[in-house]
Design a protein around this motif. Structure first.
Motif, PDB file in Angstrom:
ATOM      1  N   UNK A  77       0.819  -1.213   0.000  1.00  0.00           N
ATOM      2  CA  UNK A  77       0.000   0.000   0.000  1.00  0.00           C
ATOM      3  C   UNK A  77       0.848   1.257   0.000  1.00  0.00           C
ATOM      4  N   UNK A  78       2.072   1.159   0.541  1.00  0.00           N
ATOM      5  CA  UNK A  78       2.947   2.322   0.606  1.00  0.00           C
ATOM      6  C   UNK A  78       3.760   2.516  -0.676  1.00  0.00           C
ATOM      7  N   UNK A  79       3.644   1.581  -1.620  1.00  0.00           N
ATOM      8  CA  UNK A  79       4.466   1.628  -2.823  1.00  0.00           C
ATOM      9  C   UNK A  79       3.696   1.944  -4.092  1.00  0.00           C
ATOM     10  N   UNK A  80       2.379   1.894  -4.058  1.00  0.00           N
ATOM     11  CA  UNK A  80       1.615   1.990  -5.301  1.00  0.00           C
ATOM     12  C   UNK A  80       1.592   3.402  -5.876  1.00  0.00           C
ATOM     13  N   UNK A  81       1.707   4.426  -5.031  1.00  0.00           N
ATOM     14  CA  UNK A  81       1.690   5.808  -5.517  1.00  0.00           C
ATOM     15  C   UNK A  81       3.045   6.434  -5.224  1.00  0.00           C
ATOM     16  N   UNK A  82       3.893   6.478  -6.243  1.00  0.00           N
ATOM     17  CA  UNK A  82       5.236   6.996  -6.053  1.00  0.00           C
ATOM     18  C   UNK A  82       5.440   8.369  -6.651  1.00  0.00           C
ATOM     19  N   UNK A 107      -5.957   6.175  -8.241  1.00  0.00           N
ATOM     20  CA  UNK A 107      -6.250   5.430  -7.019  1.00  0.00           C
ATOM     21  C   UNK A 107      -5.755   4.001  -7.138  1.00  0.00           C
ATOM     22  N   UNK A 108      -5.435   3.392  -6.002  1.00  0.00           N
ATOM     23  CA  UNK A 108      -4.877   2.042  -6.005  1.00  0.00           C
ATOM     24  C   UNK A 108      -5.904   1.031  -6.510  1.00  0.00           C
ATOM     25  N   UNK A 109      -5.433   0.151  -7.362  1.00  0.00           N
ATOM     26  CA  UNK A 109      -6.265  -0.956  -7.824  1.00  0.00           C
ATOM     27  C   UNK A 109      -5.417  -2.220  -7.787  1.00  0.00           C
ATOM     28  N   UNK A 110      -5.943  -3.291  -7.233  1.00  0.00           N
ATOM     29  CA  UNK A 110      -5.188  -4.531  -7.062  1.00  0.00           C
ATOM     30  C   UNK A 110      -5.249  -5.383  -8.313  1.00  0.00           C
ATOM     31  N   UNK A 111      -4.216  -6.204  -8.478  1.00  0.00           N
ATOM     32  CA  UNK A 111      -4.105  -7.031  -9.682  1.00  0.00           C
ATOM     33  C   UNK A 111      -5.310  -7.935  -9.855  1.00  0.00           C
ATOM     34  N   UNK A 112      -5.822  -8.438  -8.746  1.00  0.00           N
ATOM     35  CA  UNK A 112      -6.970  -9.352  -8.845  1.00  0.00           C
ATOM     36  C   UNK A 112      -8.265  -8.618  -9.177  1.00  0.00           C
ATOM     37  N   UNK A 226       0.146  -0.181 -10.764  1.00  0.00           N
ATOM     38  CA  UNK A 226      -0.117   1.138 -10.203  1.00  0.00           C
ATOM     39  C   UNK A 226       1.016   2.139 -10.438  1.00  0.00           C
ATOM     40  N   UNK A 227       2.229   1.640 -10.693  1.00  0.00           N
ATOM     41  CA  UNK A 227       3.377   2.534 -10.829  1.00  0.00           C
ATOM     42  C   UNK A 227       3.755   2.839 -12.277  1.00  0.00           C
ATOM     43  N   UNK A 228       3.409   1.980 -13.209  1.00  0.00           N
ATOM     44  CA  UNK A 228       3.851   2.144 -14.595  1.00  0.00           C
ATOM     45  C   UNK A 228       3.322   3.455 -15.184  1.00  0.00           C
ATOM     46  N   UNK A 231       1.811   7.491 -20.348  1.00  0.00           N
ATOM     47  CA  UNK A 231       1.627   8.626 -21.235  1.00  0.00           C
ATOM     48  C   UNK A 231       0.562   9.602 -20.761  1.00  0.00           C
ATOM     49  N   UNK A 232       0.638  10.825 -21.303  1.00  0.00           N
ATOM     50  CA  UNK A 232      -0.348  11.878 -21.024  1.00  0.00           C
ATOM     51  C   UNK A 232      -0.512  12.138 -19.535  1.00  0.00           C
ATOM     52  N   UNK A 233       0.578  11.981 -18.772  1.00  0.00           N
ATOM     53  CA  UNK A 233       0.532  12.247 -17.346  1.00  0.00           C
ATOM     54  C   UNK A 233      -0.135  11.170 -16.526  1.00  0.00           C
ATOM     55  N   UNK A 234      -0.375   9.996 -17.110  1.00  0.00           N
ATOM     56  CA  UNK A 234      -1.088   8.924 -16.410  1.00  0.00           C
ATOM     57  C   UNK A 234      -0.107   7.999 -15.703  1.00  0.00           C
ATOM     58  N   UNK A 235      -0.224   7.907 -14.393  1.00  0.00           N
ATOM     59  CA  UNK A 235       0.586   6.999 -13.593  1.00  0.00           C
ATOM     60  C   UNK A 235      -0.287   5.836 -13.149  1.00  0.00           C
ATOM     61  N   UNK A 236      -0.034   4.674 -13.717  1.00  0.00           N
ATOM     62  CA  UNK A 236      -0.816   3.504 -13.374  1.00  0.00           C
ATOM     63  C   UNK A 236      -1.939   3.257 -14.357  1.00  0.00           C
TER      64      UNK A 236
END
Length: 707
Positions: A77-82, A107-112, A226-228, A231-236
């Motif tokens: 949870x502490x790593x998804x928004x860098x 916002x955080x979204x889980x792989x599952x 969540x980290x990738x 483009x266009x300012x989109x993180x995740x």
């Protein structure tokens, strides 16, 4: 018997056998080849003895590194928004998103929780053996190094072959947070994290092993999703899904998933908002990879290929780039460009009007302007209270962060300035039917010598009324009137209406020798439409932090103090209505609507303007070259008026016509004139007939004496 009793002699002791001495085998002869190869054999033995010990040491160090990294890794949870900076989401007047700035995080979204198609697309594209390795795919790494060596000679430069876990390690920069004292900016920080060296590869593998030891595969994939950057300012992927398709990553279909996964290799270059076709082509490749890995059947792939992903209406709209930049500049930087928070800004933008302005500009340049022309144009549409509804700052409608000709270009206003001269006269008690002289006249200004303006037509009309002078955009009567009512009074009225740029001091003030911006001029005309009160153009309605219900900032623009009497504004509106009905602004007319406005063309035709209004909206159009090259065959009554017409015809289409708030003056009772010297004054109490005589005498005297 004696013989039998005779004792037998004792057996003789045998001497111990001497050990047989074996002869040593003669050493094998190596021969010539063996002799030559012996040093290499010895070196191989030595290398092996060193290598296995070195491998043991490296393995021990890697193990220690894995243990260390694994023990320091925090909960996911502490790593998804860098992000090191926040985002700004801009909403139009309806509350719909039309633009984004900064780094967007959905916002955080889980792989599952993401759609299965998206998860499969990422695995098929980036690491098809993700669920089988322990952090490093040695086969893929080796194959990539061979390809790199063949292509460029450096096995560490080129295609990485990094596993998805290794890519996540780089996204986390091996646990090193951004430090502004170490890196110049975030771009330099990310570039350093992606740097490839042999030692960095070892560090990357160690961190990847540690992640595999600390987290599950689903948790590692969650961090990556969540980290990738996409483009266009989109993180995740959640932010990108919302940015490009207007849906959550939980809801994307196969073509959308493939397009998103395809952005991972070159997010900025392949962003669909920049090049949709390129993004779709890469998405088609990802769909084939998904089929090859068994995630899609051939039939499902065929359907997806036939229906490639397209952008949402908000992402597809080119609207708002210039407007969004202007709004960002109007707010405090710590909540806009420099924000570290996620900010929501509600604005005045009307997407229907913005689209109308953009379509009008494109249509005129495609149908009325010669091919290859580098002429530029700008458009501003606002309500009577200064709320900006649309803004086009140049012909590049997709621009962001570009030079905005609507707000940044200071250009001479020409005859578009004249309404402020007539507004001053009307406010001082003159009538639209008062007589002015249009005849050859010269004025002398200190330091400038004699100045003899001419009309655009080259003719002089003699005696004309004030309304005729404005309708035909005659120059001599405008200058004479400005001198009559007082140059300082004209300057005061213009500045009070919102012209904050420095105004000329000489008589040329009346003809728009001063520079101004399109948004200033349009806002000043809005003051005429609303009955004579100044406005401050604004686009920001409220600013709040994401998740908060109470705004931190609210609109600071709108209607301000009164500048001229309402009756003067209403009469001026009627005069400007005559400009469109039968004067220089005829091309701007919109069938079924009352339109008021004024043309403007500067000396040498370097700038051409048309600014006008209906009962609901005021719009301004400027046209010219960025390098100040004169326009060829263009005046304010030509292309700018046509752009204005095309814009407002679209804006007003389908609406019920609103009458202009104008007052039709009567000739029977003319208001009393109050000639000014620039210091103001009281009424002199003349009868209407005496007032007309005095005005005409003054005008003749001023024009005959050169001012």
């Amino acid at each position: 018997m004696v013989a039998e009793k005779r004792s037998r002699p004792a057996p003789k002791k045998r001497k111990a056998a001497k050990p047989v001495r074996r002869r040593k085998a003669a050493p094998k002869r190596r021969g010539l080849l063996g002799t030559l190869l012996w040093p290499f054999k010895w070196l191989m033995i030595l290398f092996w003895r060193i290598a296995w010990r070195g491998t043991l040491v490296v393995g021990l160090l890697v193990g220690i590194g894995v243990f260390y990294y694994a023990s320091t890794l925090p909960p996911i949870d502490e790593l998804v928004d860098g992000r090191t900076r926040g985002s700004v989401t801009l909403l139009d007047a309806r509350g719909e998103t039309f633009a984004w700035r900064g780094d967007q995080f959905g916002g955080m979204i889980r792989a599952q929780d993401v759609n299965e198609n998206l998860r499969n697309a990422v695995i098929a594209t980036e690491d098809k053996r993700f669920y089988w390795h322990f952090g490093v795919d040695f086969y893929a790494t080796g194959a990539a190094m061979v390809r790199n060596y063949r292509n460029g000679g450096n096995p560490l430069s080129g295609a990485g072959g990094s596993s998805l876990t290794q890519q996540t390690a780089k996204l986390l920069c091996f646990g090193r947070p951004f430090d502004p004292n170490t890196w110049e900016d975030e771009t330099a920080y990310e570039a350093d994290c992606r740097r490839t060296t042999l030692w960095r590869k070892v560090q990357e593998a160690t961190y990847a092993f540690a992640m595999e030891a600390r987290y599950t595969k689903e948790e590692i994939l969650t961090i990556y999703l969540n980290r990738a950057y996409l483009g266009a300012g989109s993180r995740g992927f959640e932010a990108a899904s919302q940015r490009y398709f207007g849906v959550s990553a939980r809801e994307v279909n196969a073509p959308q998933s493939a397009m998103l996964a395809g952005l991972l290799q070159a997010p900025s270059a392949r962003a669909p908002t920049r090049n949709l076709q390129r993004a779709q082509d890469r998405g088609a490749t990802v769909l084939r990879l998904m089929r090859d890995e068994g995630y899609l059947t051939p039939q499902e792939e065929a359907i997806a290929q036939a229906n490639p992903a397209t952008l949402s209406q908000a992402a597809r709209a080119r609207a708002g780039g210039y407007f969004a930049d202007w709004v960002m500049d109007s707010g405090p930087s710590f909540f806009t460009d420099g924000t570290t928070e996620d900010v929501i800004i509600r604005t005045t933008l009307d997407p229907r009007i913005q689209t109308a302005a953009e379509e009008a500009l494109v249509w005129v340049f495609e149908n009325k302007v010669r091919a290859g022309s580098e002429a530029q144009a700008a458009i501003v549409v606002m309500s009577a209270d200064g709320a900006v509804r649309a803004m086009v700052g140049g012909r590049d409608l997709t621009a962001s962060g570009a030079f905005n000709r609507a707000t940044q270009a200071l250009r001479q206003t020409g005859s578009a300035f004249k309404p402020f001269v007539f507004a001053t006269a009307l406010d001082l008690g003159m009538s639209p039917f008062d007589i002015l002289l249009d005849e050859a006249t010269c004025w002398t200004s200190p330091g400038s010598g004699e100045w003899c303006p001419r009309n655009y037509t080259g003719r002089f009309e003699g005696e004309v009324t004030m309304v005729e002078a404005l309708q035909q955009s005659l120059n001599i009567p405008a200058v004479a009137l400005s001198e009559l009512v007082g140059r300082d009074n004209v300057r005061s009225v213009a500045e009070s209406f919102g012209i904050v740029s420095e105004l000329a001091n000489g008589p040329a003030l009346a003809l728009g020798a001063s520079e101004s911006t399109l948004i200033e001029m349009t806002g000043a005309y809005a003051g005429i439409l609303n009955g004579g009160s100044a406005v401050k153009p604004y686009g920001l309605v409220e600013l709040r932090l994401a998740g908060d219900s109470e705004p931190l900032l609210t609109a600071t623009g709108g209607i301000r103090e009164r500048v001229i009497q309402e009756s003067a504004a209403r009469q001026l509106t009627w005069m400007m209505y005559q400009v469109v009905e039968g004067g220089s602004g005829r091309r701007a007319g919109v069938e079924g609507w009352e339109i008021a406005g004024k043309t403007g063309t500067t000396q040498g035709a370097r700038d051409a303007w048309f600014i006008g209004f209906s009962g609901d909206y005021v719009a301004g159009v400027w046209m010219g070259y960025d390098n100040n090259t004169p326009l060829t065959g263009v005046t304010g009554s030509g292309l700018p008026a046509e752009i204005w017409h095309e814009t407002m015809a679209r804006v007003l289409s389908g609406l019920t016509p609103t009458p202009l708030p104008m007052e039709v003056p009567t000739q029977a009772v003319a208001p009393q004139p109050q000639p000014q010297t620039g210091q103001g004054g009281d009424g002199l109490g003349f009868t209407p007939e005496e007032a007309d005589t005095i005005i005409n005498d003054l005008l003749r005297e001023l024009q005959n004496s050169g001012g």
